[in-house]
Design a protein around this motif. Structure first.
Motif, short mmCIF file in Angstrom:
data_model
loop_
_atom_site.label_atom_id
_atom_site.label_comp_id
_atom_site.label_asym_id
_atom_site.label_seq_id
_atom_site.Cartn_x
_atom_site.Cartn_y
_atom_site.Cartn_z
N UNK A 1 0.82 -1.22 0.00
CA UNK A 1 0.00 0.00 0.00
C UNK A 1 0.85 1.26 0.00
N UNK A 2 2.18 1.08 0.12
CA UNK A 2 3.06 2.25 0.14
C UNK A 2 3.05 2.98 1.46
N UNK A 3 2.53 2.33 2.50
CA UNK A 3 2.49 2.93 3.83
C UNK A 3 3.84 2.73 4.53
N UNK A 4 4.12 3.54 5.56
CA UNK A 4 5.34 3.30 6.34
C UNK A 4 5.32 1.90 6.96
N UNK A 5 6.46 1.25 6.99
CA UNK A 5 6.58 -0.09 7.58
C UNK A 5 6.94 0.07 9.06
N UNK A 6 6.06 -0.47 9.91
CA UNK A 6 6.19 -0.25 11.35
C UNK A 6 7.16 -1.23 11.99
N UNK A 7 8.21 -0.69 12.58
CA UNK A 7 9.19 -1.48 13.33
C UNK A 7 9.02 -1.16 14.80
N UNK A 8 8.88 -2.19 15.63
CA UNK A 8 8.77 -1.96 17.07
C UNK A 8 10.14 -2.07 17.71
N UNK A 9 10.40 -1.16 18.67
CA UNK A 9 11.72 -1.09 19.28
C UNK A 9 12.75 -0.65 18.24
N UNK A 10 13.92 -1.25 18.29
CA UNK A 10 14.97 -0.91 17.32
C UNK A 10 15.04 -1.90 16.16
N UNK B 1 7.33 2.22 19.96
CA UNK B 1 7.77 1.53 21.18
C UNK B 1 7.47 0.04 21.13
N UNK B 2 8.31 -0.75 21.78
CA UNK B 2 8.14 -2.20 21.82
C UNK B 2 6.92 -2.55 22.67
N UNK B 3 6.00 -3.40 22.19
CA UNK B 3 4.83 -3.79 22.99
C UNK B 3 5.23 -4.56 24.25
N UNK B 4 4.35 -4.56 25.25
CA UNK B 4 4.62 -5.26 26.51
C UNK B 4 4.79 -6.75 26.29
N UNK B 5 5.80 -7.32 26.95
CA UNK B 5 6.07 -8.76 26.95
C UNK B 5 6.42 -9.32 25.57
N UNK B 6 6.80 -8.45 24.63
CA UNK B 6 7.17 -8.93 23.30
C UNK B 6 8.52 -9.64 23.40
N UNK B 7 8.59 -10.93 22.99
CA UNK B 7 9.86 -11.66 23.13
C UNK B 7 10.97 -11.03 22.29
N UNK B 8 12.18 -11.02 22.84
CA UNK B 8 13.31 -10.42 22.12
C UNK B 8 13.96 -11.42 21.17
N UNK B 9 13.85 -12.71 21.49
CA UNK B 9 14.41 -13.75 20.64
C UNK B 9 13.44 -14.92 20.56
#
Length: 318
Positions: free
Chosen positions: A200-209, A271-279
């Protein structure tokens, strides 16, 4: 050698993975009863099977008892993306727990072999990497993801107690991130999010870094794992990890999607969502040993098929 036709129940059979499983089972010559309440599943996912005399569909919620005669049960019923399972968290827990009780009761009555679609979410935000089946997990029991994480953990408890107490034939698979055609465009999962935003050409959302990692398994590989696990000897109960051990950061996934779609979309960081696993990465040693299984489809190949599906779907929606 001719295949013995079985009567197979697939709960959540109109969902992303359930519909592909139904297709595989019908093609293999089995009689398939697809059960779904259409909370996240879609009738269109199985519409092409309705003309087969080996396939039937029943609108039903697994939190209520079901009385049918079957030889095998694949219990896939449960919303599996955070957007959907957090929308009605009480119902999500009921689906995992009451649904497991009802399907186990059905298996006990009919003598059916029963498969549970568990999840890598039982490992929570893991402190062990990669995750083996012996790892007990690092799960928040009162967080916003708990309805799914703890619901699936309780379902595993029920499966193994029915196995020990009632000698049921059980098969438990822990599913890691899976993607492919028939994913819901609004399910909030990272692959569908990135692809829809890119197309759709929208911004691609990245959570955290964007440095958190996931391992992506294409749907065909996963369904093959389901069937192989169901066909193992009775002593192979699982749990067995099913997923792709090749790990990617979210930034790497986003770059692959940008390359394959040719989009002009830019990255945006939230911002990174709550309890989102890092690995999240499976150890699939047991799947290799007991199922002779490992994923075959590479990420870019699977993304190409998935992007083509979403391109066609968005034309119909937009």
């Amino acid at each position: 050698m001719s295949i013995v036709s079985k009567r197979v129940l697939v709960t959540g059979g109109a969902g992303f993975l359930g519909s592909h499983l139904c297709e595989r089972l019908v093609d293999a010559g089995h009689d398939v009863l697809c059960v779904d309440n259409y909370y996240t599943g879609r009738r269109s996912n199985v519409a092409h099977l309705l003309d087969s005399d080996r396939f039937e569909i029943l609108r039903h919620d697994v939190t209520f008892s079901l009385f049918v005669e079957v030889d095998e049960i694949y219990n896939l019923a449960c919303p599996a993306s955070p957007v959907h399972y957090q929308h009605d968290p009480v119902q999500t827990t009921k689906t995992s727990v009451h649904g497991a009780i009802n399907m186990l009761g059905l298996a006990k009555r009919t003598g059916a072999k029963i498969f549970q679609a568990s999840t890598s979410e039982v490992y929570g935000d893991p402190t062990v990497h990669p995750q083996t089946e012996e790892y007990w997990g690092n799960v928040n029991p009162i967080g916003i993801r708990s309805c799914y994480d703890e619901g699936k953990r309780c379902a595993e408890t029920l499966f193994f107690d029915y196995y020990r107490q009632h000698q049921l034939q059980i098969k438990v698979a822990r599913i890691f991130n899976t993607y492919g055609p028939r994913m819901h465009p609004a399910d909030g999962r990272v692959v569908s999010n990135f692809i829809v935003q890119a197309l759709r050409g929208d911004p691609i959302t990245i959570y955290g870094e964007g440095q958190q990692t996931r391992s992506f398994c294409y749907r065909d590989d996963l369904v093959e794992g389901f069937i192989r696990l169901m066909d193992t000897p009775a002593e192979v109960t699982g749990p067995i990890n099913l997923g792709n051990p090749v790990e990617f950061t979210m930034l790497e996934l986003a770059q692959n999607v940008i390359d394959l779609t040719g989009t002009s979309s830019k990255l945006t960081f939230q911002p990174l969502p709550a309890d989102d696993p890092k690995q999240r990465q499976p150890d699939i040693s047991k799947a290799k040993k007991y199922l002779d299984w490992e994923p075959k489809v590479k990420l870019r190949e699977g993304l190409t098929h998935t992007i083509a599906y979403f391109e066609q779907l968005l034309k119909e929606i937009d």
